[in-house]
Scaffold this motif. Structure first.
Motif, PDB file in Angstrom:
ATOM      1  N   ALA A   8     -42.647 -21.083  -8.492  1.00  0.00           N
ATOM      2  CA  ALA A   8     -41.783 -20.157  -9.237  1.00  0.00           C
ATOM      3  C   ALA A   8     -42.375 -18.752  -9.240  1.00  0.00           C
ATOM      4  O   ALA A   8     -41.650 -17.751  -9.159  1.00  0.00           O
ATOM      5  CB  ALA A   8     -41.581 -20.665 -10.674  1.00  0.00           C
ATOM      6  N   TYR A  11     -41.656 -17.284  -5.713  1.00  0.00           N
ATOM      7  CA  TYR A  11     -40.293 -17.394  -5.166  1.00  0.00           C
ATOM      8  C   TYR A  11     -39.645 -16.031  -4.889  1.00  0.00           C
ATOM      9  O   TYR A  11     -39.098 -15.816  -3.799  1.00  0.00           O
ATOM     10  CB  TYR A  11     -39.422 -18.242  -6.099  1.00  0.00           C
ATOM     11  N   ARG A  15     -38.342 -15.200  -0.968  1.00  0.00           N
ATOM     12  CA  ARG A  15     -36.961 -15.679  -0.842  1.00  0.00           C
ATOM     13  C   ARG A  15     -36.256 -15.154   0.414  1.00  0.00           C
ATOM     14  O   ARG A  15     -35.340 -15.778   0.927  1.00  0.00           O
ATOM     15  CB  ARG A  15     -36.149 -15.369  -2.106  1.00  0.00           C
ATOM     16  N   ASP A  16     -36.694 -14.023   0.941  1.00  0.00           N
ATOM     17  CA  ASP A  16     -36.065 -13.497   2.157  1.00  0.00           C
ATOM     18  C   ASP A  16     -36.867 -13.804   3.412  1.00  0.00           C
ATOM     19  O   ASP A  16     -36.482 -13.404   4.512  1.00  0.00           O
ATOM     20  CB  ASP A  16     -35.861 -11.984   2.027  1.00  0.00           C
ATOM     21  N   GLU A  29     -39.039 -29.162  -5.127  1.00  0.00           N
ATOM     22  CA  GLU A  29     -39.283 -28.096  -6.115  1.00  0.00           C
ATOM     23  C   GLU A  29     -38.826 -26.730  -5.616  1.00  0.00           C
ATOM     24  O   GLU A  29     -38.297 -25.926  -6.385  1.00  0.00           O
ATOM     25  CB  GLU A  29     -40.772 -28.075  -6.488  1.00  0.00           C
ATOM     26  N   TYR A  31     -36.383 -26.307  -3.451  1.00  0.00           N
ATOM     27  CA  TYR A  31     -34.919 -26.432  -3.454  1.00  0.00           C
ATOM     28  C   TYR A  31     -34.364 -26.173  -4.851  1.00  0.00           C
ATOM     29  O   TYR A  31     -33.351 -25.490  -5.027  1.00  0.00           O
ATOM     30  CB  TYR A  31     -34.535 -27.821  -2.952  1.00  0.00           C
ATOM     31  N   GLN A  32     -35.060 -26.727  -5.862  1.00  0.00           N
ATOM     32  CA  GLN A  32     -34.575 -26.570  -7.244  1.00  0.00           C
ATOM     33  C   GLN A  32     -34.665 -25.119  -7.730  1.00  0.00           C
ATOM     34  O   GLN A  32     -33.912 -24.700  -8.601  1.00  0.00           O
ATOM     35  CB  GLN A  32     -35.344 -27.502  -8.175  1.00  0.00           C
ATOM     36  N   LEU A  33     -35.586 -24.355  -7.146  1.00  0.00           N
ATOM     37  CA  LEU A  33     -35.673 -22.940  -7.519  1.00  0.00           C
ATOM     38  C   LEU A  33     -34.505 -22.140  -6.943  1.00  0.00           C
ATOM     39  O   LEU A  33     -34.212 -21.032  -7.387  1.00  0.00           O
ATOM     40  CB  LEU A  33     -36.991 -22.335  -7.021  1.00  0.00           C
ATOM     41  N   GLY A  34     -33.869 -22.697  -5.933  1.00  0.00           N
ATOM     42  CA  GLY A  34     -32.717 -22.012  -5.336  1.00  0.00           C
ATOM     43  C   GLY A  34     -32.807 -22.068  -3.819  1.00  0.00           C
ATOM     44  O   GLY A  34     -33.657 -21.409  -3.225  1.00  0.00           O
ATOM     45  N   HIS A  35     -31.922 -22.890  -3.223  1.00  0.00           N
ATOM     46  CA  HIS A  35     -31.941 -23.004  -1.762  1.00  0.00           C
ATOM     47  C   HIS A  35     -31.457 -21.716  -1.115  1.00  0.00           C
ATOM     48  O   HIS A  35     -30.596 -21.036  -1.646  1.00  0.00           O
ATOM     49  CB  HIS A  35     -31.053 -24.177  -1.323  1.00  0.00           C
ATOM     50  N   ARG A  36     -32.040 -21.427   0.037  1.00  0.00           N
ATOM     51  CA  ARG A  36     -31.632 -20.268   0.828  1.00  0.00           C
ATOM     52  C   ARG A  36     -31.445 -20.733   2.275  1.00  0.00           C
ATOM     53  O   ARG A  36     -32.165 -21.638   2.716  1.00  0.00           O
ATOM     54  CB  ARG A  36     -32.729 -19.194   0.792  1.00  0.00           C
ATOM     55  N   ASN A 176     -29.079 -28.663   6.943  1.00  0.00           N
ATOM     56  CA  ASN A 176     -30.183 -27.727   6.757  1.00  0.00           C
ATOM     57  C   ASN A 176     -30.625 -27.137   8.104  1.00  0.00           C
ATOM     58  O   ASN A 176     -30.830 -25.933   8.261  1.00  0.00           O
ATOM     59  CB  ASN A 176     -31.351 -28.464   6.087  1.00  0.00           C
TER      60      ASN A 176
END
Lengths: 188, 174
Positions: A8, A11, A15-16, A29, A31-36, A176
């Motif tokens: 976290a 992240y 993320r980019d 974990e 993925y749960q933070l936010g899949h991109r 994916n």
């Protein structure tokens, strides 16, 4: 530190980036933070996330590549450290979450629990920037420095052997894979 | 050295004609000229591996990044790479162009190569990997191009077995 807290903390910074993770708790974990679409979860082939990251980094020199590895996976492919160090792509950051355990298969202890020092192995292989960290703050600091550093880095983070309640991800393997390849094609 | 420079040149030219830009390799006698050609080619990224299974990861990464690659290995290297071929390439539908020196087959003098030779074709067949067995008289350019074409169309690994007939020139008696 808990791996979920460590993830976290970094992240927003990754993320980019092109991110390749190992299977199990790390994948779930993140993925749960936010899949991109630029995240790829290697749900098998233990040990090869770093080899994939190396292949991508060599082919996409203008993009930053982050590999999220684990002690169990890295121990299955220690030679990868020598290969990464040999080509030392400047756009590759290799993060190893070391919980001294094969958590996803029942928590059996790995050799890092009995003295194997993965940061020392990485140094010995010639990885130009290596750090070992034990707190979320130092982890975030070291990852930030590695991301800005423009040289191959391996960051080994000691984490607790705890994972998410569920490893479920609402994302098919092929879904994916195709989404990730498209994201790489559309990026520079 | 009786490893054929001419055959190695033909194979390398075929890979170049296929726009292969990444080659992973582990040294092996029959592959020395090919590896040297890759090393001396500024347009080629040669990744020297510690173990062949890394090569599956390198090729998978290259493919997802939109770059064509090839793997140079001995058939014992294929044996070392079986799990990633299954649990990365087949699982994720990743094309691999595997050029495999076919040791331990007809004409082999080294006893230590023979067990690998005996299981190579049955293994490729069990994995469902389409395979060319490349001999000296074959159109190397076309066969390698056709192998790559199928790999990319099927998103599946293919193998090209480099035989003794192609790779090895018997010393001419003086």
């Amino acid at each position: 530190m808990k791996r979920a807290e460590a993830l976290a903390a970094i992240y927003p910074a990754i993320r980019d980036d092109i991110v390749v993770t190992i299977m199990g708790a790390v994948a779930a974990e993140l993925y749960q933070l936010g899949h991109r679409p630029n995240f790829f979860y290697l749900e098998h082939a233990m040990g090869l996330a770093s080899s994939m990251g190396l292949g991508i980094a060599l082919c996409k020199p203008a993009r930053r590549v982050v590999v999220l590895d684990g002690d169990g996976s890295l121990l299955m492919n220690l030679g990868t450290l020598s290969t990464m160090a040999r080509y030392r792509p400047r756009n590759l950051v290799h993060i190893v979450f070391d919980n001294e355990s094969l958590l996803s298969v029942g928590g059996f202890p790995t050799a890092t629990g009995t003295g194997t020092d993965l940061a020392a192995v990485a140094r010995g292989c010639g990885v130009p920037h290596v750090a070992g960290v034990e707190t979320v703050e130092s982890f975030a600091r070291e990852v930030e420095a590695a991301l800005a550093g423009r040289e191959l880095a391996t960051i080994v983070a000691k984490v607790e052997a705890v994972g998410p309640a569920s490893f479920h991800m609402d994302l098919g393997l092929i879904e994916n894979r195709l989404q990730f390849a498209r994201s790489l094609r559309e990026g520079s | 050295m009786p490893v054929s420079v001419d055959a190695s040149r033909r194979i390398y030219a075929a890979l170049k004609a296929c726009d292969v830009r990444v080659i992973s390799a582990l040294p092996e006698t029959w592959l020395v000229h090919l590896i040297r050609m890759a090393e001396e080619d500024p347009a080629m990224t040669l990744v020297r591996l510690a173990k062949e299974e890394e090569g599956v990861g390198i090729s998978a990464g290259a493919h997802l990044a939109g770059v064509s690659s090839a793997m140079l290995m001995q058939n014992h290297g294929l044996l070392a790479a079986v799990n990633p071929i299954v649990s990365l390439a087949l699982l994720y539908k990743i094309p691999l162009l595997m050029l495999i020196s076919y040791r331990g087959h007809m004409g082999e003098r080294d006893p230590w190569q023979t067990q690998g030779g005996l299981v190579t074709e049955p293994l490729l067949s069990a994995l469902g990997v389409p395979t060319w067995t490349l001999r000296a008289d074959d159109d190397v350019t076309r066969r390698i191009r056709d192998a790559q074409t199928l790999a990319h169309a099927a998103l599946h690994p293919v193998a090209v077995l480099l035989t003794r007939d192609l790779m090895w020139e018997e010393a001419t008696p003086s």
